[in-house]
Design a protein around this motif. Structure first.
Motif, PDB file in Angstrom:
ATOM      1  N   VAL A 288      -4.214   5.722   5.511  1.00 26.03           N
ATOM      2  CA  VAL A 288      -3.358   4.665   4.972  1.00 26.03           C
ATOM      3  C   VAL A 288      -3.358   3.481   5.945  1.00 26.03           C
ATOM      4  CG1 VAL A 288      -1.059   4.087   4.132  1.00 26.03           C
ATOM      5  CG2 VAL A 288      -1.962   6.412   3.804  1.00 26.03           C
ATOM      6  N   LEU A 289      -3.224   3.785   7.241  1.00 33.85           N
ATOM      7  CA  LEU A 289      -3.276   2.723   8.258  1.00 33.85           C
ATOM      8  C   LEU A 289      -4.651   2.052   8.263  1.00 33.85           C
ATOM      9  CD1 LEU A 289      -1.282   4.602  11.025  1.00 33.85           C
ATOM     10  CD2 LEU A 289      -0.562   2.491   9.876  1.00 33.85           C
ATOM     11  N   HIS A 290      -5.688   2.855   8.060  1.00 30.04           N
ATOM     12  CA  HIS A 290      -7.042   2.296   7.997  1.00 30.04           C
ATOM     13  C   HIS A 290      -7.179   1.345   6.804  1.00 30.04           C
ATOM     14  CE1 HIS A 290     -11.370   1.912   7.914  1.00 30.04           C
ATOM     15  NE2 HIS A 290     -11.400   2.443   6.704  1.00 30.04           N
ATOM     16  N   THR A 291      -6.568   1.731   5.686  1.00 28.72           N
ATOM     17  CA  THR A 291      -6.594   0.871   4.495  1.00 28.72           C
ATOM     18  C   THR A 291      -5.927  -0.472   4.792  1.00 28.72           C
ATOM     19  OG1 THR A 291      -6.587   2.792   3.018  1.00 28.72           O
ATOM     20  CG2 THR A 291      -5.880   0.695   2.067  1.00 28.72           C
ATOM     21  N   VAL A 292      -4.780  -0.414   5.475  1.00 25.66           N
ATOM     22  CA  VAL A 292      -4.089  -1.657   5.854  1.00 25.66           C
ATOM     23  C   VAL A 292      -5.013  -2.517   6.713  1.00 25.66           C
ATOM     24  CG1 VAL A 292      -2.172  -2.627   7.191  1.00 25.66           C
ATOM     25  CG2 VAL A 292      -1.782  -0.649   5.689  1.00 25.66           C
TER      26      VAL A 292
ATOM     27  N   VAL B  57       0.350  -7.666   4.095  1.00 25.36           N
ATOM     28  CA  VAL B  57       0.198  -6.298   3.588  1.00 25.36           C
ATOM     29  C   VAL B  57       1.341  -5.437   4.108  1.00 25.36           C
ATOM     30  CG1 VAL B  57      -1.297  -4.269   3.522  1.00 25.36           C
ATOM     31  CG2 VAL B  57      -2.313  -6.562   3.578  1.00 25.36           C
ATOM     32  N   LEU B  58       2.036  -4.782   3.169  1.00 22.02           N
ATOM     33  CA  LEU B  58       3.127  -3.871   3.518  1.00 22.02           C
ATOM     34  C   LEU B  58       2.709  -2.445   3.195  1.00 22.02           C
ATOM     35  CD1 LEU B  58       5.972  -5.795   1.676  1.00 22.02           C
ATOM     36  CD2 LEU B  58       5.900  -5.479   4.156  1.00 22.02           C
ATOM     37  N   ILE B  59       3.326  -1.481   3.872  1.00 22.48           N
ATOM     38  CA  ILE B  59       3.220  -0.093   3.422  1.00 22.48           C
ATOM     39  C   ILE B  59       4.531   0.262   2.742  1.00 22.48           C
ATOM     40  CG2 ILE B  59       3.241   2.316   4.218  1.00 22.48           C
ATOM     41  CD1 ILE B  59       1.066   1.630   6.185  1.00 22.48           C
ATOM     42  N   MET B  60       4.407   1.003   1.624  1.00 25.72           N
ATOM     43  CA  MET B  60       5.590   1.564   0.977  1.00 25.72           C
ATOM     44  C   MET B  60       5.514   3.065   1.164  1.00 25.72           C
ATOM     45  SD  MET B  60       7.079   0.811  -2.752  1.00 25.72           S
ATOM     46  CE  MET B  60       8.695   1.349  -3.258  1.00 25.72           C
TER      47      MET B  60
ATOM     48  N   ILE C  44       0.870  -1.180   0.000  1.00 28.02           N
ATOM     49  CA  ILE C  44       0.000   0.000   0.000  1.00 28.02           C
ATOM     50  C   ILE C  44       0.905   1.228   0.000  1.00 28.02           C
ATOM     51  CG2 ILE C  44      -1.786   1.265   1.256  1.00 28.02           C
ATOM     52  CD1 ILE C  44      -2.864  -1.410   0.705  1.00 28.02           C
ATOM     53  N   GLY C  45       0.783   2.065  -1.016  1.00 28.41           N
ATOM     54  CA  GLY C  45       1.600   3.275  -1.077  1.00 28.41           C
ATOM     55  C   GLY C  45       1.033   4.369  -0.195  1.00 28.41           C
TER      56      GLY C  45
ATOM     57  N   ARG D 178       4.178   0.765  15.774  1.00 29.82           N
ATOM     58  CA  ARG D 178       3.159   0.216  16.689  1.00 29.82           C
ATOM     59  C   ARG D 178       1.794   0.164  16.001  1.00 29.82           C
ATOM     60  NH1 ARG D 178       2.154   4.688  20.511  1.00 29.82           N
ATOM     61  NH2 ARG D 178       0.771   5.266  18.807  1.00 29.82           N
ATOM     62  N   ASP D 179       1.412   1.286  15.348  1.00 32.48           N
ATOM     63  CA  ASP D 179       0.079   1.360  14.744  1.00 32.48           C
ATOM     64  C   ASP D 179      -0.025   0.496  13.485  1.00 32.48           C
ATOM     65  OD1 ASP D 179      -0.453   2.993  16.824  1.00 32.48           O
ATOM     66  OD2 ASP D 179      -0.662   4.844  15.653  1.00 32.48           O
ATOM     67  N   LEU D 180       1.090   0.372  12.764  1.00 30.96           N
ATOM     68  CA  LEU D 180       1.089  -0.503  11.588  1.00 30.96           C
ATOM     69  C   LEU D 180       0.924  -1.964  12.024  1.00 30.96           C
ATOM     70  CD1 LEU D 180       1.455  -1.068   8.583  1.00 30.96           C
ATOM     71  CD2 LEU D 180       3.939  -0.920   8.905  1.00 30.96           C
ATOM     72  N   ALA D 181       1.633  -2.331  13.092  1.00 25.92           N
ATOM     73  CA  ALA D 181       1.498  -3.702  13.600  1.00 25.92           C
ATOM     74  C   ALA D 181       0.075  -3.948  14.099  1.00 25.92           C
ATOM     75  CB  ALA D 181       2.524  -3.948  14.711  1.00 25.92           C
ATOM     76  N   ALA D 182      -0.476  -2.959  14.799  1.00 24.39           N
ATOM     77  CA  ALA D 182      -1.838  -3.109  15.330  1.00 24.39           C
ATOM     78  C   ALA D 182      -2.862  -3.226  14.211  1.00 24.39           C
ATOM     79  CB  ALA D 182      -2.173  -1.927  16.240  1.00 24.39           C
ATOM     80  N   ALA D 183      -2.586  -2.587  13.072  1.00 23.20           N
ATOM     81  CA  ALA D 183      -3.508  -2.652  11.934  1.00 23.20           C
ATOM     82  C   ALA D 183      -3.377  -3.960  11.168  1.00 23.20           C
ATOM     83  CB  ALA D 183      -3.253  -1.470  10.992  1.00 23.20           C
ATOM     84  N   GLY D 184      -2.436  -4.791  11.583  1.00 24.44           N
ATOM     85  CA  GLY D 184      -2.254  -6.075  10.907  1.00 24.44           C
ATOM     86  C   GLY D 184      -1.247  -6.021   9.772  1.00 24.44           C
ATOM     87  N   GLY D 185      -0.515  -4.915   9.660  1.00 25.60           N
ATOM     88  CA  GLY D 185       0.486  -4.779   8.597  1.00 25.60           C
ATOM     89  C   GLY D 185       1.696  -5.652   8.854  1.00 25.60           C
TER      90      GLY D 185
END
Lengths: 405, 259
Positions: free
Chosen positions: B80-84, B94-97, B49-50, B113-120
């Protein structure tokens, strides 16, 4: 001695660029270090600066201005008298000569209003290099005369139609070109910012301003100045005049940023006084950004200061308290612009008028603090011919209805 | 879910993994989520996810225009975090770029922390090299996230070894010197780069990006790489033909990889 070997000035600087550019930056760093230690290179650079660019520039004792203002001796470092009309010629000649030494035949450059583009095209013509200049589409229309100058000098001008179509997008596009053509191309960056080694390298190419001014001031007055003032956009003219004075603890250093309509309005280009820490165009410094780290467009009457970040060494000098940075509004700068025209018969670049306006503002407090009349060097970094359209409109010099083009 | 899951699954099936990129918020946050789900249903093994950014120096015109449109539409980092979060339950990692400044502004540890919590699964950082990444190395360890750095044809062997040593999940090999964008022919530099990276990477998968736009090209790249990364072509498909075109291209890419 800063920066460290990876380009850090304390927490600032460094390299925040795609891995694809690292090899080119390493190559540039190695060539630049070797060149600066090679008398053949430094000798040729000095010869070009003297015989072609017309340096050392004068340190002019501005007696009429000083008498008008009262209470200070103001000395003007006349970088406006250099070939191409600004301090920038020092940087472009240094980088173009280095490009030749690296065996590359093509330079690319970004430009806002066109000054760095014209300087780059000049150096490229002089040293027989292919030159491509990226310029925001908005700016190519506003600055048609500079586009013609660049073309006359043999450069190709590419209008940039992405993003906000201004200087920062021209830098983005130049970086994209560079990552694609890095084998035969040098990116002739126009200010003391960007990824390492650019901030240190550009500083070293322009630091002659301060070296000359320091010696000239000693010769003229017998002492060092009490203060040195310069305008700060990306910060090349300021670091150029500051650098030789940094070890002189009694010499106050003032950097004047573009305050635009005023910091409180949000329409300004004062990255240090009105911005926050972040990463843009390859280095960590202060920048104008929103809560999500998106770059905010800067605003200034002066195209040369209209940039949303600042070179990392200024961020460091600010945090160390070695240099003081203050905003100067468009209105203050234009008052100083008019004052210098009328008292000395010198039309300064609007950029440089910011430095003069700031100096005039701090002089009374400085005099009180020192208990004597201060000697202040103001870096007159460029001439104002290029700004006459802006000045003419600002001061209402054009007949109404007249078409200026 | 670590990205290694996707590479192991593809390897078990005797093929390279298909890695699909779309920016968040394009054409809107909700439509962007629907597009990522469509891409997953059509066969991608791994999603990037860009995070739209104002100054995307690594991107060519297609992704620049899409992310400009996303920003003009008001997309925020939290979107973006919501999208993840909205797509991370769909069965693929799912990765963020993202360019570095938005992460630094958010706070590196807070973002991790928030990316991990979102399941990223982790983060791809196109303008952050390991040399400048101390804070991210610590945060990705603390929050058990993958970290994907880039290598390029111009990287020295020393830099490849150093970069690979800091990667977790896979290594992103940019196959051509240049910005993102679909190309008619894939780079001849890519196989050489991949073999150089593999020599240093051991069992760490190598993904190749920049230029792929068809199943035939995907097959070509998939013959020597562990992952085929597709971005601009998918963004173009979505921009020009909506979800049907996005599904068609994703299926074509995936069929190119199926033995």
């Amino acid at each position: 001695m800063l920066p460290d070997d990876r380009g850090h000035f304390g927490p600032y600087g460094g390299r925040f660029v795609p891995e694809a550019l690292i090899a080119a930056l390493d190559e540039l760093d190695a060539h630049y270090r070797k060149a600066m230690a090679d008398p053949e290179f430094t000798g040729e650079f000095e010869r070009m600066l003297r015989d072609y660019a017309g340096t050392p520039s004068l340190l002019y004792d501005a007696t009429h201005l000083s008498a008008h203002v009262g209470g200070a001796r103001i000395l003007l470092k006349r970088e406006d008298l250099n070939h191409t009309g600004a301090h920038k010629v020092r940087n472009v000649l240094g980088q173009a000569l280095l490009t030749k030494r690296m065996g590359k035949g093509r330079v690319i450059a970004e430009t806002g209003a066109g000054q760095h583009g014209v300087a780059s095209a000049t150096a490229a013509a002089y040293l027989d290099l292919e030159c491509v200049v990226y310029m925001g589409e908005v700016d190519t229309k506003r600055q048609a005369l500079n586009v013609a100058r660049m073309k006359m000098l043999g450069a190709t001008v590419i209008p940039v139609t992405t993003g906000s179509r201004t200087l920062k997008d021209a830098i983005n596009e130049a970086l994209r070109d560079w990552v694609t053509n890095v084998d035969d191309t040098h990116y002739l960056l126009g200010t003391a910012a960007g990824p390492h080694p650019f901030p240190a390298m550009v500083r070293d190419f322009v630091r002659g301003i301060g070296v000359e001014a320091r010696a000239q001031c000693l010769a003229l007055t017998g002492t060092l100045p009490d203060a040195v003032a310069a305008c700060v956009g990306g910060g090349s003219n300021a670091i150029g005049i500051f650098h030789a004075f940094v070890p002189d603890a009694d010499v106050r250093l003032y950097g004047f940023e573009a305050g635009g309509d005023g910091i409180e309005t949000g329409k300004h280009a004062a990255s240090i006084t009105g911005g926050s820490h972040g990463v843009l165009h390859g280095s960590r410094s202060y920048l104008l950004q929103d809560d999500d780290g998106q770059t905010i467009e800067s605003h200034s009457i002066s195209a040369g200061l209209d940039y949303p970040s600042v070179g990392p060494e200024h961020a460091w000098l600010h945090d160390q308290g070695r240099a003081r940075y203050q905003p100067v509004t468009d209105a203050e700068a234009m008052d100083a612009f008019a004052l210098l025209c009328r008292t000395e018969g010198i039309i300064p670049a609007i950029e440089s008028a910011h430095a003069l306006a700031g100096a005039l503002r701090v002089i009374p407090a400085l005099r009180e603090e020192l208990g004597h009349e201060p000697t202040v060097i103001v870096n007159l970094s460029g001439r104002g011919d290029k700004d006459m359209h802006t000045a003419g409109e600002y001061f209402g010099l054009f007949d109404s209805g007249e078409v200026i083009g | 879910m670590s990205v290694s899951v996707a590479f192991e699954k593809a390897r078990a099936e005797g093929r390279a993994a298909l890695v699909g990129y779309l920016p968040a918020g394009f054409p809107s946050v909700a439509e962007g989520i629907a597009a990522v789900k469509a891409m997953i249903e059509s066969g991608v093994d791994l999603v990037e996810i860009g995070l739209p950014y104002s100054d995307p120096v690594m991107d060519g015109p297609v992704i620049q225009r899409a992310t400009e449109q996303a920003l003009a539409g008001g997309v925020r980092t939290r979107d973006v975090l919501h999208t993840v979060e909205a797509v991370s339950g769909a069965g693929v990692p799912v990765l963020i770029m993202s360019y570095w400044n938005p992460i630094e502004k958010y706070g590196v540890d807070a973002f991790a922390r928030d990316l991990a919590a979102a399941g990223g699964a982790g983060l791809i950082t196109p303008d952050l090299i390991p040399d400048e990444a101390q804070e991210w190395l610590a945060a990705s360890d603390a929050h058990k996230l993958d970290r994907i750095f880039l290598v390029s044809p111009s990287s020295t062997d020393e830099r490849i070894a150093m970069t690979v040593a800091h990667c977790r999940g896979f290594v992103y090999a940019t196959a051509v010197m240049g910005v993102t964008g679909a190309r008619d022919s894939t780079s001849s530099a890519a196989p050489t780069l991949v073999s150089r990276v593999k020599a240093a990477a051991g069992s760490l998968p190598v993904g190749v990006g920049l230029g792929v736009r068809s199943g035939a090209q995907a097959a070509e790249v998939g013959a020597y790489a562990d992952g085929v990364i597709v971005g601009s072509a998918l963004v173009s498909a979505l921009a020009d033909g909506g979800l049907p075109a996005l599904r068609t291209l994703t299926q074509d890419l995936r069929s190119g990889l199926t033995p």
